[in-house]
Scaffold this active site. Structure first.
Site, PDB file in Angstrom:
ATOM      1  N   ASN A   1       0.870  -1.173   0.000  1.00  9.22           N
ATOM      2  CA  ASN A   1       0.000   0.000   0.000  1.00  9.22           C
ATOM      3  C   ASN A   1       0.911   1.228   0.000  1.00  9.22           C
ATOM      4  OD1 ASN A   1      -1.713   2.091   0.636  1.00  9.22           O
ATOM      5  ND2 ASN A   1      -2.859   0.944   2.186  1.00  9.22           N
TER       6      ASN A   1
ATOM      7  N   ARG B   1      -2.434  -1.473  -3.743  1.00  5.71           N
ATOM      8  CA  ARG B   1      -3.554  -0.535  -3.658  1.00  5.71           C
ATOM      9  C   ARG B   1      -3.267   0.609  -4.622  1.00  5.71           C
ATOM     10  NH1 ARG B   1      -3.996   4.180   0.383  1.00  5.71           N
ATOM     11  NH2 ARG B   1      -5.999   5.042  -0.163  1.00  5.71           N
TER      12      ARG B   1
ATOM     13  N   HIS C   1     -11.075   5.757  -1.088  1.00  9.28           N
ATOM     14  CA  HIS C   1     -11.181   4.928   0.128  1.00  9.28           C
ATOM     15  C   HIS C   1     -12.147   3.769  -0.088  1.00  9.28           C
ATOM     16  CE1 HIS C   1     -10.224   8.612   2.927  1.00  9.28           C
ATOM     17  NE2 HIS C   1      -9.111   7.960   2.615  1.00  9.28           N
TER      18      HIS C   1
ATOM     19  N   ARG D   1      -6.176  18.296   4.502  1.00  4.24           N
ATOM     20  CA  ARG D   1      -6.997  18.652   3.332  1.00  4.24           C
ATOM     21  C   ARG D   1      -8.277  19.350   3.782  1.00  4.24           C
ATOM     22  NH1 ARG D   1      -7.232  12.834   0.628  1.00  4.24           N
ATOM     23  NH2 ARG D   1      -5.747  12.195   2.215  1.00  4.24           N
TER      24      ARG D   1
ATOM     25  N   GLU E   1      -7.989  -2.684   4.967  1.00  5.16           N
ATOM     26  CA  GLU E   1      -7.727  -2.544   3.535  1.00  5.16           C
ATOM     27  C   GLU E   1      -6.784  -3.648   3.055  1.00  5.16           C
ATOM     28  OE1 GLU E   1      -6.688   1.528   4.383  1.00  5.16           O
ATOM     29  OE2 GLU E   1      -7.860   2.212   2.664  1.00  5.16           O
TER      30      GLU E   1
END
Ligand code: AMP
Length: 396
Positions: free
Chosen positions: A7, A88, A177, A238, A381
């Site tokens: 990832n 990913r 996501h 962000r 994940e």
């Protein structure tokens, strides 16, 4: 032998090795490279052993992937190759709607997509190249963060902008996501003992990046993230959604360039921008608790936006069976969960304070008679990617 999952982010690469059909990681860790001022670090976690941290000389994603592969093999004490390697990939664009085996044509396409996700796809591409060099012939699989949202209804996916922006420039809501949201939707059904087909869920993935999604019958029908992972909820650095008029105003009246604005919205906004303290939720919480006014405000905005998203998505879903909290903040901050659920009784959400405070993991923390359920799910994940890789390799 087993599946290696990589990832790759902009300053770290997480790796997880799963034996055969295992659910738990047998060798995992992270390579962090923070730029020139900080030494790079390799973190290794072996099942049942304390974490090991050592300095390393990986300075970019390619180095990091090579180091991760060698580290796992060393820990496994083997020269054998991996069954497959899963990556990913943040952005699949319109072309990649589901996980797929990586081949040269896909790599070329992913290179083109770097334009849509300049911060996110290029590091993963470097990791793919490094993994090919390190483990030639081992199948590699791309699992996309956008796939779960590839079939959003048109009313959620299309922005009300000139049609040609959509047609010519591929402007649409892609959502991100998705690997985490898909995992949480499946896990929520398991925890509740319900058929996913009957569930209306709002999943809140709240980590450094934050997003919420509306999921009906196991299918995503809306998400707060948009054309880029900058949209929606307030995040660590962000901004999430802002009035687009602000951007043109700053360009025209204050001479800010597109680069400056992009950098400010991605790296100097969110919790960091408002609090002036940190992008790390824990640190902002500490400052707020000791009376720092802007830190307090940052937490208020953060929770308010999540609350609004839950309300909006409950309307989109036509009702609500459960809200899921996941990722670093969602899984760990009882105060954030309490603050978000405060005042949402009208949606049938009644939080049990004792359950909320008891460090829940994969548990229902609503009161017994709460009409809608509130779940805390440890998102996986890595496992979701390993499952996708196993599925594709088995089909080959
Ligand atoms: P992630 O991107 O999922 O690793 O999440 C990172 C975020 O989770 C950071 O903002 C951390 O401050 C936050 N986080 C991790 N542990 C806790 C905790 N115990 N309480 C509050 N926030 C936490």
């Amino acid at each position: 032998m087993g599946i290696l999952v990589l990832n790759t982010g902009s300053s770290s690469l997480k790796f997880s090795f799963f034996d055969d059909q295992a659910v738990e990681v047998s060798v995992g860790g992270e390579v962090d490279w923070h730029g020139q001022d900080h030494p790079s670090e390799l973190i290794v976690r072996l099942a049942g052993q304390p974490e090991r941290r050592t300095p390393c000389d990986a300075h970019e994603p390619g180095d990091a992937a090579g180091l991760a592969i060698r580290t796992v093999k060393e820990a496994l004490d083997t020269d054998r190759k991996f069954t497959a390697i899963g990556h990913r990939i943040v952005h699949g664009g319109s072309r990649f709607r589901q996980s797929a085996r990586i081949d040269p044509s896909m790599e070329a396409e992913l290179g083109h997509l770097a334009e849509l996700a300049p911060l996110h796809n290029p590091p993963a591409l470097k990791a793919i190249e490094a993994a090919e060099a390190e483990e030639p012939g081992v199948p590699q699989v791309a699992v996309f963060d956008t796939s779960f949202f590839a079939n959003l209804p048109r009313s959620a996916a299309i922005y009300p902008t000139p049609w040609e922006w959509h047609e010519k420039f591929s402007i649409r809501r892609y959502g991100f996501h998705g690997i985490s949201h898909a995992y949480c939707a499946g896990r929520a059904a398991e925890i509740l003992g319900r058929d996913p087909a009957d569930l209306r869920l709002v999943v809140c993935h709240l980590g450094n990046g934050c997003s919420a999604s509306a999921i009906r019958g196991g299918v995503a029908i809306d998400t707060t993230m948009g054309f880029t992972p900058l949209a929606g909820l307030m995040m660590g650095t962000r901004s999430g959604d802002v009035d687009p008029g602000i951007l043109t105003y700053l360009m025209e009246e204050h001479g800010l360039t597109a680069d400056k604005i992009e950098d400010a919205l991605n790296h100097a906004s969110g919790l960091l921008g408002v609090s002036g303290v940190s992008a790390d939720y824990r640190k902002v919480e500490e400052a707020a608790n000791s009376g720092h006014d802007r830190a307090r405000l940052a937490l208020e905005i953060y929770a308010a936006r999540i609350r609004s998203a839950i309300g909006a998505f409950a309307a989109t879903l036509g009702g609500l069976d459960a809200v899921v909290f996941a990722a670093g903040v969602g899984e760990n901050s009882a105060t954030l969960r309490a603050s978000v659920c405060d005042g949402l009784d009208f949606l049938g959400l009644r939080l049990d304070p004792a359950r909320n405070a008891a460090r829940p993991r994969d548990l229902d923390i609503a009161e017994d008679d709460s009409p809608a359920r509130i779940l805390v799910i440890h998102t996986r994940e890595d496992l979701m990617i390993a499952r996708e890789v196993r599925r594709l390799v088995a089909m080959a």
